[in-house]
Motif scaffolding. Sequence first.
Motif, PDB file in Angstrom:
ATOM      1  N   VAL A 244       0.841  -1.207   0.000  1.00  0.00           N
ATOM      2  CA  VAL A 244       0.000   0.000   0.000  1.00  0.00           C
ATOM      3  C   VAL A 244       0.873   1.254   0.000  1.00  0.00           C
ATOM      4  N   CYS A 245       1.909   1.243   0.836  1.00  0.00           N
ATOM      5  CA  CYS A 245       2.802   2.410   0.903  1.00  0.00           C
ATOM      6  C   CYS A 245       3.506   2.646  -0.418  1.00  0.00           C
ATOM      7  N   TRP A 246       4.022   1.584  -1.019  1.00  0.00           N
ATOM      8  CA  TRP A 246       4.782   1.775  -2.256  1.00  0.00           C
ATOM      9  C   TRP A 246       3.880   2.193  -3.409  1.00  0.00           C
ATOM     10  N   VAL A 247       2.663   1.686  -3.437  1.00  0.00           N
ATOM     11  CA  VAL A 247       1.727   2.138  -4.471  1.00  0.00           C
ATOM     12  C   VAL A 247       1.439   3.626  -4.284  1.00  0.00           C
ATOM     13  N   ALA A 248       1.206   4.032  -3.037  1.00  0.00           N
ATOM     14  CA  ALA A 248       0.887   5.435  -2.763  1.00  0.00           C
ATOM     15  C   ALA A 248       2.032   6.360  -3.146  1.00  0.00           C
ATOM     16  N   VAL A 249       3.254   6.020  -2.778  1.00  0.00           N
ATOM     17  CA  VAL A 249       4.373   6.920  -3.069  1.00  0.00           C
ATOM     18  C   VAL A 249       4.743   6.873  -4.550  1.00  0.00           C
ATOM     19  N   THR A 250       4.487   5.753  -5.225  1.00  0.00           N
ATOM     20  CA  THR A 250       4.749   5.684  -6.657  1.00  0.00           C
ATOM     21  C   THR A 250       3.781   6.582  -7.415  1.00  0.00           C
ATOM     22  N   VAL A 251       2.529   6.599  -6.979  1.00  0.00           N
ATOM     23  CA  VAL A 251       1.550   7.507  -7.572  1.00  0.00           C
ATOM     24  C   VAL A 251       1.953   8.958  -7.312  1.00  0.00           C
ATOM     25  N   ALA A 252       2.410   9.217  -6.074  1.00  0.00           N
ATOM     26  CA  ALA A 252       2.842  10.579  -5.736  1.00  0.00           C
ATOM     27  C   ALA A 252       4.035  11.007  -6.577  1.00  0.00           C
ATOM     28  N   ALA A 253       4.927  10.062  -6.860  1.00  0.00           N
ATOM     29  CA  ALA A 253       6.128  10.389  -7.629  1.00  0.00           C
ATOM     30  C   ALA A 253       5.808  10.804  -9.061  1.00  0.00           C
ATOM     31  N   ALA A 254       4.627  10.432  -9.538  1.00  0.00           N
ATOM     32  CA  ALA A 254       4.237  10.822 -10.894  1.00  0.00           C
ATOM     33  C   ALA A 254       3.972  12.320 -10.991  1.00  0.00           C
ATOM     34  N   SER A 255       3.722  12.962  -9.854  1.00  0.00           N
ATOM     35  CA  SER A 255       3.528  14.409  -9.831  1.00  0.00           C
ATOM     36  C   SER A 255       4.845  15.076  -9.463  1.00  0.00           C
ATOM     37  N   PRO A 256       5.398  15.921 -10.326  1.00  0.00           N
ATOM     38  CA  PRO A 256       6.671  16.579 -10.000  1.00  0.00           C
ATOM     39  C   PRO A 256       6.624  17.342  -8.687  1.00  0.00           C
TER      40      PRO A 256
END
Length: 329
Positions: free
Chosen positions: A296-308
């Motif tokens: 869950v954490c890695w999915v969340a931060v990976t999605v966040a990383a898509a936004s500069p």
Amino acid sequence: MKNKKRHVGLDALRVLAVFLVVVGHSGGPAVIHEFIYGWHVPLFFFLSGWFYSPGRTLGDELRKRWETIGRPYIVWLVIIGAVYVCAELLRDEMKVGDLLRLVWGGSRLAEPFSAFWFMSALFVAALIYRWGRESNRSKLLILVAAGMYLAAYAFPRWVALLPGSVGMGVVCLLFIAGGEWSRRHVPEAGLLSPVPWIAMGVPSLAWISGALPPLDLKYGQIGLPVLSFLASLAFCWGITVAFSRLEIDAESRLGGAVTTLSHGGTGVVFLHPVLLWVGLSSALPWPLGPLVVTVVCWVAVTVAAASPLLDFFLLGGQRGRGGLLPARS
């Protein structure tokens, strides 16, 4: 291995280490806890030394660590702190001391801030190490670190209670120095060489059998003096050498996935205690609980990383580059 070249094998090691941070905070069998705590936190400091390269000024080091550690620390503290304060107010359990602990940091912080101590300790250690090495005060650096190490053995609670875990950051200078020294002076060994596996195997048996107590650096618990340090250092060297021999093409799908996960490691470290705090892990049987929390954490931060913008503030990204944990030094 050139410093400018990404080594996906060591990115994979970072990913493993971050996952073990989650596992270590999620309970489980005592034998697993003792094994993990022997080396998983020291590894991050060891890798900072392994990747150390001379020539950067203290000012440059401060800017780099602010971008990759300091700025995400502040942003995550504000976000999680706001959620925590609201929850405590709703339960009518908010105290002034809780706010003071958020400012003090270090070992005073529990869930949902369990891993903040480590990030502040790494920040402090990286700056002090850079100052010592670049000002030709390496011997003084080691003497100060050794002195704090002895102080932690004699007064673990007081050393751990220093603000921002600065005391344990000084202790962990020994692991940074060990990482740099190992990279420069220990002969290389291949993946099939028995030496790295022996370096991992012997400490593992000592931890699992109870011959060596586990480390808990957050609270100043350094185990058996000297022996626990050497065991942890040997394991860190062995596993670093083993993963450094993994040949993974950075341009392949596997290489890209590993690099993406490594980039999000900072966010996972900050975010996972929140999910533990709300009971996600405890609601599931071990080891499913920590595995679900990690995913869950890695999915969340990976999605966040898509936004500069989110990548910049939450993960230490800058101009398309991410905040690895730890960043190359």
